[in-house]
Design a protein around this motif. Sequence first.
Motif, PDB file in Angstrom:
ATOM      1  N   ARG A 141       0.852  -1.287  -0.210  1.00 54.37           N
ATOM      2  CA  ARG A 141      -0.011   0.121   0.039  1.00 54.37           C
ATOM      3  C   ARG A 141       0.733   1.286  -0.058  1.00 54.37           C
ATOM      4  N   ASP A 142       1.775   1.094   1.001  1.00 55.35           N
ATOM      5  CA  ASP A 142       2.770   2.427   0.778  1.00 55.35           C
ATOM      6  C   ASP A 142       3.698   2.803  -0.412  1.00 55.35           C
ATOM      7  N   ARG A 143       4.226   1.362  -1.008  1.00 58.25           N
ATOM      8  CA  ARG A 143       4.882   1.506  -2.248  1.00 58.25           C
ATOM      9  C   ARG A 143       3.900   2.165  -3.347  1.00 58.25           C
ATOM     10  N   ARG A 144       2.546   1.733  -3.442  1.00 57.35           N
ATOM     11  CA  ARG A 144       1.811   2.049  -4.375  1.00 57.35           C
ATOM     12  C   ARG A 144       1.528   3.624  -4.375  1.00 57.35           C
ATOM     13  N   SER A 145       1.588   4.043  -2.930  1.00 58.32           N
ATOM     14  CA  SER A 145       1.552   5.396  -2.905  1.00 58.32           C
ATOM     15  C   SER A 145       2.680   6.338  -3.349  1.00 58.32           C
ATOM     16  N   LEU A 146       3.797   5.602  -2.808  1.00 59.10           N
ATOM     17  CA  LEU A 146       4.895   6.112  -3.136  1.00 59.10           C
ATOM     18  C   LEU A 146       5.201   6.442  -4.506  1.00 59.10           C
ATOM     19  N   TYR A 147       5.062   5.217  -5.440  1.00 58.27           N
ATOM     20  CA  TYR A 147       4.974   5.510  -6.953  1.00 58.27           C
ATOM     21  C   TYR A 147       4.389   6.410  -7.628  1.00 58.27           C
ATOM     22  N   GLN A 148       2.812   6.542  -7.042  1.00 58.93           N
ATOM     23  CA  GLN A 148       2.032   7.660  -7.396  1.00 58.93           C
ATOM     24  C   GLN A 148       2.662   9.064  -7.080  1.00 58.93           C
ATOM     25  N   GLU A 149       3.013   9.339  -5.823  1.00 58.73           N
ATOM     26  CA  GLU A 149       3.573  10.568  -5.382  1.00 58.73           C
ATOM     27  C   GLU A 149       4.960  10.929  -6.295  1.00 58.73           C
ATOM     28  N   VAL A 150       5.632   9.938  -6.345  1.00 61.70           N
ATOM     29  CA  VAL A 150       7.053  10.291  -7.220  1.00 61.70           C
ATOM     30  C   VAL A 150       6.430  10.674  -8.706  1.00 61.70           C
ATOM     31  N   ALA A 151       5.597   9.994  -9.210  1.00 62.82           N
ATOM     32  CA  ALA A 151       5.228  10.319 -10.387  1.00 62.82           C
ATOM     33  C   ALA A 151       4.498  11.784 -10.564  1.00 62.82           C
ATOM     34  N   LYS A 152       3.761  12.091  -9.481  1.00 62.05           N
ATOM     35  CA  LYS A 152       3.112  13.155  -9.139  1.00 62.05           C
ATOM     36  C   LYS A 152       4.145  14.273  -9.214  1.00 62.05           C
ATOM     37  N   SER A 153       5.214  14.229  -8.444  1.00 58.87           N
ATOM     38  CA  SER A 153       6.321  15.304  -8.167  1.00 58.87           C
ATOM     39  C   SER A 153       7.119  15.307  -9.503  1.00 58.87           C
ATOM     40  N   MET A 154       7.082  14.477 -10.186  1.00 54.57           N
ATOM     41  CA  MET A 154       7.813  14.593 -11.493  1.00 54.57           C
ATOM     42  C   MET A 154       6.979  15.100 -12.686  1.00 54.57           C
ATOM     43  N   SER A 155       5.784  15.427 -12.457  1.00 55.91           N
ATOM     44  CA  SER A 155       4.803  15.716 -13.692  1.00 55.91           C
ATOM     45  C   SER A 155       4.586  14.482 -14.515  1.00 55.91           C
ATOM     46  N   ILE A 156       4.819  13.405 -13.911  1.00 54.55           N
ATOM     47  CA  ILE A 156       4.314  12.094 -14.997  1.00 54.55           C
ATOM     48  C   ILE A 156       2.975  11.722 -14.971  1.00 54.55           C
ATOM     49  N   THR A 157       2.345  11.554 -15.813  1.00 55.61           N
ATOM     50  CA  THR A 157       1.002  11.288 -16.239  1.00 55.61           C
ATOM     51  C   THR A 157       0.691  10.202 -15.373  1.00 55.61           C
ATOM     52  N   PRO A 158      -0.500   9.739 -14.968  1.00 55.81           N
ATOM     53  CA  PRO A 158      -0.892   8.535 -14.137  1.00 55.81           C
ATOM     54  C   PRO A 158      -0.840   7.277 -15.257  1.00 55.81           C
ATOM     55  N   ASP A 159      -1.017   7.254 -16.488  1.00 54.47           N
ATOM     56  CA  ASP A 159      -0.914   6.229 -17.474  1.00 54.47           C
ATOM     57  C   ASP A 159       0.770   5.771 -17.452  1.00 54.47           C
ATOM     58  N   GLN A 160       1.564   6.436 -16.995  1.00 49.88           N
ATOM     59  CA  GLN A 160       3.065   6.084 -16.860  1.00 49.88           C
ATOM     60  C   GLN A 160       3.331   5.567 -15.565  1.00 49.88           C
ATOM     61  N   ILE A 161       2.647   5.365 -14.704  1.00 53.79           N
ATOM     62  CA  ILE A 161       2.988   5.096 -13.380  1.00 53.79           C
ATOM     63  C   ILE A 161       3.519   3.496 -13.623  1.00 53.79           C
ATOM     64  N   GLY A 162       2.879   2.838 -14.274  1.00 54.33           N
ATOM     65  CA  GLY A 162       3.713   1.410 -14.639  1.00 54.33           C
ATOM     66  C   GLY A 162       5.206   1.528 -14.834  1.00 54.33           C
ATOM     67  N   ARG A 163       5.518   2.413 -15.562  1.00 52.07           N
ATOM     68  CA  ARG A 163       6.948   2.599 -16.114  1.00 52.07           C
ATOM     69  C   ARG A 163       7.667   2.972 -14.609  1.00 52.07           C
ATOM     70  N   VAL A 164       7.168   3.913 -13.913  1.00 53.06           N
ATOM     71  CA  VAL A 164       7.717   4.236 -12.400  1.00 53.06           C
ATOM     72  C   VAL A 164       8.121   2.952 -11.692  1.00 53.06           C
ATOM     73  N   GLN A 165       6.798   2.040 -11.418  1.00 55.95           N
ATOM     74  CA  GLN A 165       6.802   0.819 -10.691  1.00 55.95           C
ATOM     75  C   GLN A 165       7.840  -0.206 -11.218  1.00 55.95           C
ATOM     76  N   ARG A 166       8.264  -0.353 -12.510  1.00 56.00           N
ATOM     77  CA  ARG A 166       9.211  -1.337 -13.113  1.00 56.00           C
ATOM     78  C   ARG A 166      10.629  -0.563 -12.686  1.00 56.00           C
ATOM     79  N   ILE A 167      10.733   0.560 -12.801  1.00 60.05           N
ATOM     80  CA  ILE A 167      12.029   1.114 -12.273  1.00 60.05           C
ATOM     81  C   ILE A 167      12.252   0.805 -11.001  1.00 60.05           C
TER      82      ILE A 167
END
Length: 192
Positions: A141-167
């Motif tokens: 749950r915390d990791r999912r939120s972390l990935y979303q927040e990192v994406a948000k802080s870097m202006s990455i669109t929600p459809d790209q969160i999967g790429r953030v997760q893989r990294i």
Amino acid sequence: MKSNKIRLLLPLWMLSVVMACVTVNVYFPAKEVEKKAGDIVDDIRKLQPTPPKTPPAPQSSNEYFRATIRLNRLAYAQQDSSPIINNLKQQIRDRFPRLEPLFQKGAVGEGRNGFLEMRDVAGLSAAERNEVKALVDAENRDRRSLYQEVAKSMSITPDQIGRVQRIFAEKWQNSAGPGWWIQRDDGQWVKK
């Protein structure tokens, strides 16, 4: 008369069709995400590299000015701009000492998608299995939120969160200790 209008409008219509088919490529800052993910995982698992050597004292005011700018850039780059990310990092860091023995026993492993997975819990009591499940659920749950927040802080669109997760998955697996289970891209589990 009608055919002349059609001849005049046909090229305009074709041009509008071609322009409508233009594909927009969305920039994904892979290098920046890799750096941020690496810094976060290293901080959580305390795998920080040795700190850089302190530069020698500047000899002139011009050197002093350049050194000050370099140090300010370094300090700015090392701080997270989001208190939410810092809070999530702290929660994950606080949980890690309870998860580490489970990694070593093989009860949990680092999945290929950036989340923990329960593995070999057959030797655990029902109460222990429930505790492992609760820890894994809280971590994910915390990791999912972390990935979303990192994406948000870097202006990455929600459809790209999967790429953030893989990294992040790659960084978590790289930081795994010897003997910990990690899941390869093909789904197979291997000991590191």
